[in-house]
Scaffold this active site. Structure first.
Site, PDB file in Angstrom:
ATOM      1  N   GLY A  94       1.160  -1.252  -0.001  1.00  0.00           N
ATOM      2  CA  GLY A  94      -0.259   0.221   0.489  1.00  0.00           C
ATOM      3  C   GLY A  94       1.275   1.304   0.109  1.00  0.00           C
ATOM      4  O   GLY A  94       0.578   2.225  -0.390  1.00  0.00           O
ATOM      5  N   GLU A 151       3.667   4.053   5.824  1.00  0.00           N
ATOM      6  CA  GLU A 151       2.297   3.117   5.619  1.00  0.00           C
ATOM      7  C   GLU A 151       1.340   4.332   4.701  1.00  0.00           C
ATOM      8  O   GLU A 151       1.247   5.076   5.240  1.00  0.00           O
ATOM      9  CB  GLU A 151       2.373   2.887   7.239  1.00  0.00           C
ATOM     10  CG  GLU A 151       1.655   1.607   7.633  1.00  0.00           C
ATOM     11  CD  GLU A 151       1.267   0.794   6.566  1.00  0.00           C
ATOM     12  OE1 GLU A 151       0.794   0.656   5.281  1.00  0.00           O
ATOM     13  OE2 GLU A 151       1.043  -0.694   7.631  1.00  0.00           O
ATOM     14  N   ASP A 152       1.083   3.538   3.925  1.00  0.00           N
ATOM     15  CA  ASP A 152      -0.299   4.614   4.121  1.00  0.00           C
ATOM     16  C   ASP A 152      -1.737   4.541   4.711  1.00  0.00           C
ATOM     17  O   ASP A 152      -1.574   6.214   4.435  1.00  0.00           O
ATOM     18  CB  ASP A 152      -0.615   3.872   2.100  1.00  0.00           C
ATOM     19  CG  ASP A 152      -1.105   2.235   2.362  1.00  0.00           C
ATOM     20  OD1 ASP A 152      -1.182   1.658   3.788  1.00  0.00           O
ATOM     21  OD2 ASP A 152      -1.299   1.684   2.113  1.00  0.00           O
ATOM     22  N   ASP A 189      -5.090   1.283  10.309  1.00  0.00           N
ATOM     23  CA  ASP A 189      -6.318   1.452  10.422  1.00  0.00           C
ATOM     24  C   ASP A 189      -6.745   0.215  12.243  1.00  0.00           C
ATOM     25  O   ASP A 189      -7.070   1.668  13.038  1.00  0.00           O
ATOM     26  CB  ASP A 189      -6.870   0.341   9.242  1.00  0.00           C
ATOM     27  CG  ASP A 189      -8.707  -0.192   9.051  1.00  0.00           C
ATOM     28  OD1 ASP A 189      -9.019   0.820   9.014  1.00  0.00           O
ATOM     29  OD2 ASP A 189      -8.779  -1.439   9.292  1.00  0.00           O
ATOM     30  N   PHE A 201     -14.554   2.959   3.314  1.00  0.00           N
ATOM     31  CA  PHE A 201     -13.645   2.199   3.160  1.00  0.00           C
ATOM     32  C   PHE A 201     -12.892   3.143   1.578  1.00  0.00           C
ATOM     33  O   PHE A 201     -13.307   3.640   1.345  1.00  0.00           O
ATOM     34  CB  PHE A 201     -14.122   0.929   2.476  1.00  0.00           C
ATOM     35  CG  PHE A 201     -13.341  -0.049   1.891  1.00  0.00           C
ATOM     36  CD1 PHE A 201     -13.182  -1.185   2.675  1.00  0.00           C
ATOM     37  CD2 PHE A 201     -12.315  -0.229   0.828  1.00  0.00           C
ATOM     38  CE1 PHE A 201     -11.917  -1.607   2.484  1.00  0.00           C
ATOM     39  CE2 PHE A 201     -11.248  -0.876   0.343  1.00  0.00           C
ATOM     40  CZ  PHE A 201     -10.979  -2.201   1.439  1.00  0.00           C
ATOM     41  N   THR A 216      -1.281  -4.117  11.772  1.00  0.00           N
ATOM     42  CA  THR A 216       0.029  -3.841  11.608  1.00  0.00           C
ATOM     43  C   THR A 216       1.102  -2.881  11.965  1.00  0.00           C
ATOM     44  O   THR A 216       2.269  -4.175  12.324  1.00  0.00           O
ATOM     45  CB  THR A 216       0.664  -3.487   9.846  1.00  0.00           C
ATOM     46  OG1 THR A 216      -1.062  -4.231   8.945  1.00  0.00           O
ATOM     47  CG2 THR A 216       1.506  -3.690   8.847  1.00  0.00           C
ATOM     48  N   LEU A 217       1.081  -1.871  12.149  1.00  0.00           N
ATOM     49  CA  LEU A 217       2.237  -1.426  13.145  1.00  0.00           C
ATOM     50  C   LEU A 217       2.823  -1.455  14.207  1.00  0.00           C
ATOM     51  O   LEU A 217       4.112  -1.261  14.817  1.00  0.00           O
ATOM     52  CB  LEU A 217       1.821   0.653  12.407  1.00  0.00           C
ATOM     53  CG  LEU A 217       1.490   0.715  11.270  1.00  0.00           C
ATOM     54  CD1 LEU A 217       1.186   2.348  11.309  1.00  0.00           C
ATOM     55  CD2 LEU A 217       3.169   0.826  10.964  1.00  0.00           C
ATOM     56  N   ARG A 251      -5.234   0.805  -6.648  1.00  0.00           N
ATOM     57  CA  ARG A 251      -3.859   1.178  -6.524  1.00  0.00           C
ATOM     58  C   ARG A 251      -3.618   2.455  -6.941  1.00  0.00           C
ATOM     59  O   ARG A 251      -2.441   3.248  -6.668  1.00  0.00           O
ATOM     60  CB  ARG A 251      -2.319  -0.022  -5.935  1.00  0.00           C
ATOM     61  CG  ARG A 251      -3.359  -1.000  -4.994  1.00  0.00           C
ATOM     62  CD  ARG A 251      -1.905  -1.940  -4.466  1.00  0.00           C
ATOM     63  NE  ARG A 251      -1.825  -3.129  -4.035  1.00  0.00           N
ATOM     64  CZ  ARG A 251      -2.348  -3.296  -3.177  1.00  0.00           C
ATOM     65  NH1 ARG A 251      -1.908  -2.501  -1.569  1.00  0.00           N
ATOM     66  NH2 ARG A 251      -2.555  -5.003  -2.285  1.00  0.00           N
TER      67      ARG A 251
END
Ligand code: PRP
Ligand code: MN
Ligand code: MG
Length: 180
Positions: free
Chosen positions: A45, A101-102, A105, A154, A109-110, A167
């Site tokens: 991303g 990071e894009d 959420d 979203f 992940t981070l 993307r």
């Protein structure tokens, strides 16, 4: 997989350029005494955002690295598990490290990536996210830099996908399920 269509544009190409410039200004000012920086682009991303951001950074030596993190697979539902794969070995220990990071959420992940990188003893470690959905957070995590906080919709484009599509859009758009 649901059929999705673009509902509205949230950020135009021009908006995005302004946000990236604001972020670069902050980072350049915070790292003004820094000679070298290890950047980590979280695939897939953040590849577009990273490409734009690094060209606005004035730190003399930038070492660009890639790590692959995936939690969402081929749908829009998180399976709750984050998987990492380092594309090529890179050195974190005693370096100033900035993760790009894009979007933040749930934060899973981070949080997991930051925990992993801290174990490698960086000199400093910060995270820069282009977008943040604070309403969606399920673990405690605060990025150091954020382009824009957004509502829980979203979004796709500018690196962000829906089932690996969209993307390449130069803008950020909200998608919704197509009703026939
Ligand atoms: C998306 C996005 C972030 C992450 C954020 O990546 O690019 O990396 O999810 O979600 P979280 O805060 O809930 O962890 P994804 O796993 O879809 O992989 P991709 O970047 O290859 O699309
Ligand atoms: Mn991602
Ligand atoms: Mg994705």
């Amino acid at each position: 997989m649901k059929n999705m269509k673009i509902k509205e544009i949230m950020f135009t190409e021009n908006d995005i350029d302004g946000i990236v410039s604001e972020l670069a200004d902050k980072i350049n000012s915070d790292y003004k005494d820094c000679q070298s920086l290890t950047l980590i682009c979280v695939l897939k991303g953040s590849v577009i955002f990273t490409a734009d951001l690094i060209r606005k950074l004035k730190i003399p030596d930038i070492d660009l690295n890639f790590i692959s993190a995936s939690s969402y697979g081929d749908s829009d539902i998180s399976c709750g598990e984050v998987k990492f794969e380092s594309v090529k070995e890179f050195n974190v220990s005693n370096n100033d490290v900035l993760v790009i990071e894009d979007i933040v959420d749930t934060g899973k992940t981070l949080k997991k990536l930051v925990g992993y990188l801290k174990g490698k003893s960086p000199k400093s470690l910060k995270v820069c996210g282009m977008f943040d959905k604070p309403e969606r957070r399920s673990v405690e995590f605060e990025p150091d830099y954020i382009g824009r906080s957004i509502p829980d919709k979203f979004i796709v484009g500018y690196g962000l996908d829906y089932a690996e599509k969209y993307r390449n859009l130069p803008y950020v758009a909200v998608v919704e399920e197509e009703t026939v």
